[in-house]
Motif scaffolding. Structure first.
Motif, PDB file in Angstrom:
ATOM      1  N   ALA A 158     -34.875   6.462  19.471  1.00 12.00           N
ATOM      2  CA  ALA A 158     -35.358   6.495  18.081  1.00 12.00           C
ATOM      3  C   ALA A 158     -34.200   6.773  17.128  1.00 12.00           C
ATOM      4  N   ALA A 159     -33.314   7.673  17.524  1.00  9.68           N
ATOM      5  CA  ALA A 159     -32.142   7.971  16.676  1.00  9.68           C
ATOM      6  C   ALA A 159     -31.249   6.732  16.571  1.00  9.68           C
ATOM      7  N   ILE A 160     -31.113   5.990  17.665  1.00  9.69           N
ATOM      8  CA  ILE A 160     -30.294   4.765  17.646  1.00  9.69           C
ATOM      9  C   ILE A 160     -30.939   3.724  16.727  1.00  9.69           C
ATOM     10  N   SER A 161     -32.253   3.545  16.862  1.00 11.30           N
ATOM     11  CA  SER A 161     -32.951   2.557  16.015  1.00 11.30           C
ATOM     12  C   SER A 161     -32.740   2.888  14.541  1.00 11.30           C
ATOM     13  N   LYS A 162     -32.914   4.173  14.190  1.00  7.78           N
ATOM     14  CA  LYS A 162     -32.773   4.573  12.776  1.00  7.78           C
ATOM     15  C   LYS A 162     -31.344   4.363  12.287  1.00  7.78           C
ATOM     16  N   ALA A 163     -30.379   4.703  13.124  1.00  9.92           N
ATOM     17  CA  ALA A 163     -28.977   4.577  12.707  1.00  9.92           C
ATOM     18  C   ALA A 163     -28.610   3.106  12.508  1.00  9.92           C
ATOM     19  N   LEU A 164     -29.113   2.223  13.370  1.00 14.17           N
ATOM     20  CA  LEU A 164     -28.807   0.797  13.211  1.00 14.17           C
ATOM     21  C   LEU A 164     -29.503   0.229  11.979  1.00 14.17           C
ATOM     22  N   MET A 165     -30.717   0.708  11.678  1.00 12.06           N
ATOM     23  CA  MET A 165     -31.383   0.273  10.438  1.00 12.06           C
ATOM     24  C   MET A 165     -30.562   0.690   9.228  1.00 12.06           C
ATOM     25  N   ALA A 166     -30.010   1.903   9.280  1.00  8.75           N
ATOM     26  CA  ALA A 166     -29.189   2.387   8.155  1.00  8.75           C
ATOM     27  C   ALA A 166     -27.935   1.534   7.977  1.00  8.75           C
ATOM     28  N   GLU A 167     -27.509   0.872   9.050  1.00  9.81           N
ATOM     29  CA  GLU A 167     -26.334  -0.025   8.970  1.00  9.81           C
ATOM     30  C   GLU A 167     -26.728  -1.436   8.525  1.00  9.81           C
ATOM     31  N   GLY A 168     -28.025  -1.667   8.295  1.00 13.16           N
ATOM     32  CA  GLY A 168     -28.465  -2.974   7.787  1.00 13.16           C
ATOM     33  C   GLY A 168     -29.066  -3.909   8.818  1.00 13.16           C
ATOM     34  N   TYR A 169     -29.204  -3.459  10.059  1.00 17.49           N
ATOM     35  CA  TYR A 169     -29.825  -4.309  11.088  1.00 17.49           C
ATOM     36  C   TYR A 169     -31.341  -4.309  10.932  1.00 17.49           C
ATOM     37  N   LYS A 170     -31.953  -5.449  11.279  1.00 17.75           N
ATOM     38  CA  LYS A 170     -33.398  -5.476  11.534  1.00 17.75           C
ATOM     39  C   LYS A 170     -33.548  -4.983  12.961  1.00 17.75           C
ATOM     40  N   VAL A 171     -34.291  -3.901  13.156  1.00 15.10           N
ATOM     41  CA  VAL A 171     -34.385  -3.339  14.507  1.00 15.10           C
ATOM     42  C   VAL A 171     -35.723  -3.680  15.150  1.00 15.10           C
ATOM     43  N   ALA A 172     -35.639  -4.198  16.380  1.00 10.05           N
ATOM     44  CA  ALA A 172     -36.818  -4.384  17.220  1.00 10.05           C
ATOM     45  C   ALA A 172     -36.773  -3.283  18.276  1.00 10.05           C
ATOM     46  N   ALA A 173     -37.646  -2.309  18.113  1.00 18.72           N
ATOM     47  CA  ALA A 173     -37.672  -1.169  19.036  1.00 18.72           C
ATOM     48  C   ALA A 173     -38.700  -1.452  20.128  1.00 18.72           C
ATOM     49  N   ILE A 174     -38.221  -1.448  21.365  1.00 23.09           N
ATOM     50  CA  ILE A 174     -39.104  -1.742  22.501  1.00 23.09           C
ATOM     51  C   ILE A 174     -39.595  -0.436  23.104  1.00 23.09           C
ATOM     52  N   TYR A 175     -40.896  -0.392  23.379  1.00 20.51           N
ATOM     53  CA  TYR A 175     -41.467   0.788  24.034  1.00 20.51           C
ATOM     54  C   TYR A 175     -42.400   0.319  25.137  1.00 20.51           C
ATOM     55  N   HIS A 176     -42.807   1.256  26.005  1.00 16.00           N
ATOM     56  CA  HIS A 176     -43.650   0.840  27.131  1.00 16.00           C
ATOM     57  C   HIS A 176     -45.024   1.490  27.092  1.00 16.00           C
TER      58      HIS A 176
END
Ligand code: CAA
Length: 240
Positions: free
Chosen positions: A16-34
């Motif tokens: 979750a921290a990685i997803s948020k940090a990449l969004m802050a860098e301007g990426y569209k994030v697809a977070a996969i969960y199970h």
């Protein structure tokens, strides 16, 4: 370079921290969960990240999920293989199921996701792949033959894949976090955790953001000459 970043195990803990940090860098994030629909839905509500349900241990599930992400969101430039589980126990009491589940979820998942994503990265001559291993894949850990084997396997997997794709503009690197404050470490017996913290020169656990910061650097253009590397972030617990 922005575009789409896929983060497995991306709605909780370090992911979750990685997803948020990449969004802050301007990426569209697809977070996969199970498994945890509730956590995924609240993460999506709080951050605006796209979430996709997928069993990373299942090859077909990965292939169809990646096709859906490419269709919905576009070209995938960054893949973070972060999903991981523990089934701790000493080998002489470990069931074959607890061996296989950990190997498949933590290691085979890297093959499954890369197999789905790397061909398109090769076509575009660009990609960033970041695999999350563990200090315990580097040094071993009592009670974790399954987890240590999977996490050590990630290090070899990364180096081989880095060689195969270096000429195609794709970097592949491993991060080895130490003990980080997440649900995974919160599930440990307090006395076991205390004894481990005593072995960390910084005398504390790490925070998920401290791993996410390494990911955003490796995902950036500035990290273009780094490939096949193993980067430790463990408070000095293991210096390799
Ligand atoms: N070194 C040597 N001996 C140890 C030991 C160690 N580190 N830990 C336990 N032992 C010994 C005990 O002293 C005990 O010996 P006796 O029978 O002679 O008294 C014996 O091993 C059994 O120990 P337990 O009573 O603890 O056994 P258990 O079956 O209840 O628990 C265990 C076993 C679940 C593996 C437990 O030891 C444990 O939780 N270990 C920690 C595993 C760990 O670090 N997991 C990390 C999870 S977080 C993570 O993985 C994220 C990441 O990437 C860092």
């Amino acid at each position: 370079m922005s575009g789409v970043a896929v983060v497995t195990g991306g709605t909780r803990g370090i992911g979750a921290a990685i997803s948020k940090a990449l969004m802050a860098e301007g990426y569209k994030v697809a977070a996969i969960y199970h498994g945890n629909d509730e956590a995924a839905s609240s993460f999506q509500g709080a951050t605006g990240a796209m979430t996709f349900k997928c069993d990373v241990a299942d090859h077909e599930s990965c292939m169809s999920t990646i096709a859906a992400i490419e269709k919905d969101a576009g070209e995938i430039n960054v893949l973070v293989n972060n999903a991981g589980i523990t089934r701790d126990g000493v080998l002489h009491k470990m069931s074959p199921e607890n061996w296989h589940t950990v190997i498949e979820t933590n290691l085979t998942s890297c093959f499954n996701m890369c197999r789905a994503i790397v061909p398109a990265m090769r076509d575009r001559n660009y990609g960033r792949i970041i695999n999350i291993s563990s200090v315990n894949g580097q040094k071993g850990q009592f009670g974790q033959v399954n987890y240590a084997a999977a996490k050590a396997g990630i290090i070899g997997f990364t180096k081989a894949l880095a060689m195969e794709n270096a000429a195609k503009g794709i970097t592949v690197n491993t991060i080895c976090p130490g003990y980080i404050e997440t649900d995974m470490t919160a599930a440990m017996k307090q006395e076991v955790l205390d004894s481990i913290i005593r072995q960390i020169p910084m005398t504390r656990m790490g925070q998920p953001d401290e791993i996410a910061a390494v990911v955003t650097f490796l995902a950036s253009q500035k990290a273009g000459f780094i490939t096949g590397a193993t980067i430790s972030a463990n408070g000095g617990q293991y210096m390799s």
